[in-house]
Enzyme design. Structure first.
Site, PDB file in Angstrom:
ATOM      1  CG  HIS A 225      35.405  31.066  36.738  1.00 27.88           C
ATOM      2  ND1 HIS A 225      33.986  30.921  36.844  1.00 27.88           N
ATOM      3  CD2 HIS A 225      36.031  30.462  37.450  1.00 27.88           C
ATOM      4  CE1 HIS A 225      33.880  30.109  37.869  1.00 27.88           C
ATOM      5  NE2 HIS A 225      34.992  29.588  38.300  1.00 27.88           N
TER       6      HIS A 225
ATOM      7  CB  SER B 256      33.824  28.967  41.292  1.00 26.71           C
ATOM      8  OG  SER B 256      34.079  28.077  40.087  1.00 26.71           O
TER       9      SER B 256
HETATM   10  C1  GCU Z   1      35.669  23.656  37.562  1.00 24.08           C
HETATM   11  C2  GCU Z   1      34.522  22.888  37.622  1.00 24.08           C
HETATM   12  C3  GCU Z   1      33.198  24.143  37.801  1.00 24.08           C
HETATM   13  C4  GCU Z   1      33.650  24.715  39.249  1.00 24.08           C
HETATM   14  C5  GCU Z   1      35.080  25.408  39.111  1.00 24.08           C
HETATM   15  C6  GCU Z   1      35.455  26.135  40.378  1.00 24.08           C
HETATM   16  O1  GCU Z   1      35.831  24.489  36.608  1.00 24.08           O
HETATM   17  O2  GCU Z   1      34.163  22.386  36.375  1.00 24.08           O
HETATM   18  O3  GCU Z   1      32.178  23.539  38.015  1.00 24.08           O
HETATM   19  O4  GCU Z   1      32.535  25.855  39.300  1.00 24.08           O
HETATM   20  O5  GCU Z   1      35.893  24.388  38.826  1.00 24.08           O
HETATM   21  O6  GCU Z   1      34.973  25.796  41.382  1.00 24.08           O
HETATM   22  O7  GCU Z   1      36.501  26.792  40.321  1.00 24.08           O
END
Ligand code: GCU
Length: 426
Positions: free
Chosen positions: A403, A256
């Site tokens: 995710h 992420s």
């Molecule tokens: C949020 C953000 C993402 C990121 C994520 C994370 O969802 O919008 O861009 O990757 O956080 O780091 O968990």
């Protein structure tokens, strides 16, 4: 109610492929003044230019200089049979001679399989503290800033005992060491806190004169700070013989926002032998110009401190960017690169991550990827869930699910490591 709240229009993400605006991607192998890049030597210059474009338009500039000191604070031989668990303190020293700041202490946890020869490793930042990766009562709890997740793992601003082991599914240490790799992890908040603190704390605080000397638009955001910290940890690996980790065979992994960071660390520090982007999405592996799921405008609204201020110009204006994310991936060439996506992670645009990965192939080709492997990448279409596309140093996989960083992801990354980081394969 504030006027802000009334005037900010609600962001409704687009998930409809047919609504993607038509776009042309900048050519990775064409310079800003239009010259075609046809040799590896010409790529050296184009690479430097591409890196500068990402520094100036996206992430900001960090100094080339780093000063660290390492202290091994714990070595538990046979933490598990055949595996030593170390904890290190890596002190990052201030760059400005005039500063009154103390060195920043970053804690590293390393599980290293015992071996006569130095072993390859995967290094990754974690989100909640080294103590969250398993139940080990000895692992130190971070004293640096933590996000209050309202889940009982902090007392609001500090990590507490209750967090032990909460992130264990993301850090399958046994799987990794059983396959012959060391697993090293660092809490990202030890390097830089994840909020806009005006460059006060973390690594930014160690280089305030340097930052003040930069044009405001080019000052480094948090991603640049975390990536700098990863390079400092690699310095520490190089300098710490007792770890028995081979610094020339370290893969950098992140999930992420930390996957955006591992890509940037791989781009800025060619010593990383392998670069792993897990569900990195917008600002990471996903093409900005598709503007599907999270967009530049949206990320610059929620997390402006991750990037530099120049990036704000591209809100709802992605085609004006002089680069797109396939070029971020290409900055890892010719080293091993793994991009992983998940089916239910539409916010991160799995298809856009796949396309960026695919569009990086010409750079890998120029730097010697075999024509069979080039063909595999060029002819690939988005794979089915739970499947992998392997093409020499380039790998893409799609996991079923949300995710996250899961066992299946690690299995894919370790498979690529087996093909590229083992001494027989080099
Ligand atoms: C949020 C953000 C993402 C990121 C994520 C994370 O969802 O919008 O861009 O990757 O956080 O780091 O968990």
């Amino acid at each position: 109610t504030s006027t802000m709240a009334q005037t900010t229009k609600k962001f409704v993400p687009n998930y409809d492929e047919s609504k993607i605006p038509p776009y042309d991607l900048p050519a990775a192998l064409q310079t800003e003044n239009g010259d075609r890049v046809q040799t590896a030597e010409q790529w050296n210059d184009r690479r430097a230019e591409t890196l500068r474009l990402f520094e100036e338009h996206v992430f900001g500039i960090m100094p080339g200089q780093r000063n660290i000191k390492v202290k091994v604070v714990r070595s538990d031989r046979d933490y598990r049979p055949g595996v030593t668990r170390h904890e290190l303190d890596v002190s990052i020293l201030p760059l400005d001679s005039s500063t009154d700041r103390s060195p920043l202490v970053v804690q590293v946890l390393a599980d290293v399989p015992q071996s006569d020869d130095p072993v390859p490793a995967i290094l990754g930042l974690n989100f909640q503290g080294n103590h969250t990766i398993d139940e080990d009562p000895k692992t130190r709890i971070p004293t640096s800033w933590v996000r209050d997740r309202r889940n009982g793992t902090t007392d609001g601003s500090k990590a507490i005992e209750a967090g032990r082991g909460v992130a264990s599914t993301r850090w399958p240490s046994k799987m990794i060491t059983d396959r012959g790799y060391a697993m090293l992890t660092v809490y990202y908040g030890d390097i830089d806190p994840d909020f806009d603190d005006g460059f006060e704390n973390g690594v930014h605080g160690l280089m305030r004169e340097f930052i003040a000397s930069l044009p405001e638009n080019h000052r480094p955001g948090s991603i640049a700070g975390w990536a700098y910290g990863l390079s400092c940890v690699l310095d520490a690996i190089e300098q710490t013989e007792a770890l028995n980790v081979d610094a020339t065979r370290v893969g950098v992994l992140g999930h992420s926002r930390l996957g955006k960071t591992s890509l940037w660390a791989g781009a800025t520090d060619p010593r990383f032998a392998m670069v792993i982007s897990n569900d990195s999405g917008c600002g990471g592996a996903a093409l900005c110009r598709r503007a599907i799921g999270e967009t530049v405008a949206r990320i610059n609204t929620s997390f402006p401190h991750w990037f530099n201020d120049a990036y704000l110009q591209y809100n709802e204006n992605e085609s004006a960017l002089p680069i797109d994310q396939h070029q971020l991936i290409a900055l890892s060439a010719p080293r091993a690169i793994a991009v992983g996506s998940a089916t239910q992670d539409e916010w991160a645009d799995p298809k856009g991550e796949f396309l960026a990965w695919q569009t990086a192939a010409p750079v890998y080709q120029l730097l010697g990827m075999s024509s069979e492997d080039v063909k595999v990448v060029e002819e690939a279409s988005m794979p089915n869930e739970q499947s992998v596309i392997n093409a020499g140093p380039m790998q893409y996989h799609l996991r079923e699910g949300k995710h996250d960083l899961a066992d299946y992801d690690w299995e894919c990354y370790l498979d690529l490591a087996d093909r590229t980081l083992q001494t027989e394969s080099r």
